[in-house]
Design a protein around this motif. Structure first.
Motif, mmCIF file in Angstrom:
data_model
loop_
_atom_site.group_PDB
_atom_site.id
_atom_site.type_symbol
_atom_site.label_atom_id
_atom_site.label_comp_id
_atom_site.label_asym_id
_atom_site.label_seq_id
_atom_site.Cartn_x
_atom_site.Cartn_y
_atom_site.Cartn_z
ATOM 1 N N LEU A 113 20.617 54.886 55.817
ATOM 2 C CA LEU A 113 21.649 55.512 56.652
ATOM 3 C C LEU A 113 21.260 56.924 57.095
ATOM 4 N N ARG A 170 24.391 56.722 61.815
ATOM 5 C CA ARG A 170 25.140 55.614 61.193
ATOM 6 C C ARG A 170 25.818 56.033 59.898
ATOM 7 N N ALA A 221 29.417 56.546 60.352
ATOM 8 C CA ALA A 221 30.186 55.427 60.894
ATOM 9 C C ALA A 221 30.570 54.424 59.811
ATOM 10 N N GLN A 222 30.608 54.867 58.573
ATOM 11 C CA GLN A 222 30.924 53.960 57.462
ATOM 12 C C GLN A 222 32.400 53.622 57.439
#
Length: 117
Positions: free
Chosen positions: A109, A113, A116-117
């Motif tokens: 990650l 990203r 964007a969890q």
């Protein structure tokens, strides 16, 4: 404070020791003590010694002053910062996870990203 990924690419920054922004100006996370939370109330990871680590203890981002952890790549030049967008209202924080053992490995990650969890 600029956060760099596993390639030395600047991904995000923090100016006030609380809110984390992408260089587009989008607010994506904030610090709560040593924890990193999204505005959705989900814990993304931890911040310690200049490193942001994921929930598994792997290295996600580093600052120029980071100590320990992985070998830091050469930092690339940071892009121009976009106009900051309005900070969203913070959702109720979920209970913090037990801190994982720090690992000497990069997280998958280690880019946008992560937020964007």
């Amino acid at each position: 404070m600029v956060f760099y990924n596993y390639e030395g690419k600047p991904i995000a920054y923090c100016e006030d020791k609380e809110k984390i922004y992408l260089f587009s100006g989008e607010p994506v996370a904030y610090f709560y003590n040593e924890l990193v939370y999204g505005y959705n109330g989900i814990q993304f990871g931890w911040y310690e010694n200049g490193w942001i680590r994921d929930l598994h203890g792997k290295c996600v981002f580093y600052t120029k002053d980071a100590i320990g952890g992985m070998v830091k790549p050469v930092c690339r030049v940071a892009p121009v910062r976009g106009v900051k967008r309005v900070t969203p209202v913070k959702a109720v924080r979920r209970v913090a996870r037990v801190k994982a053992v720090s690992q000497i490995a990069w997280s998958s990650l280690s880019n946008e990203r992560f937020f964007a969890q």
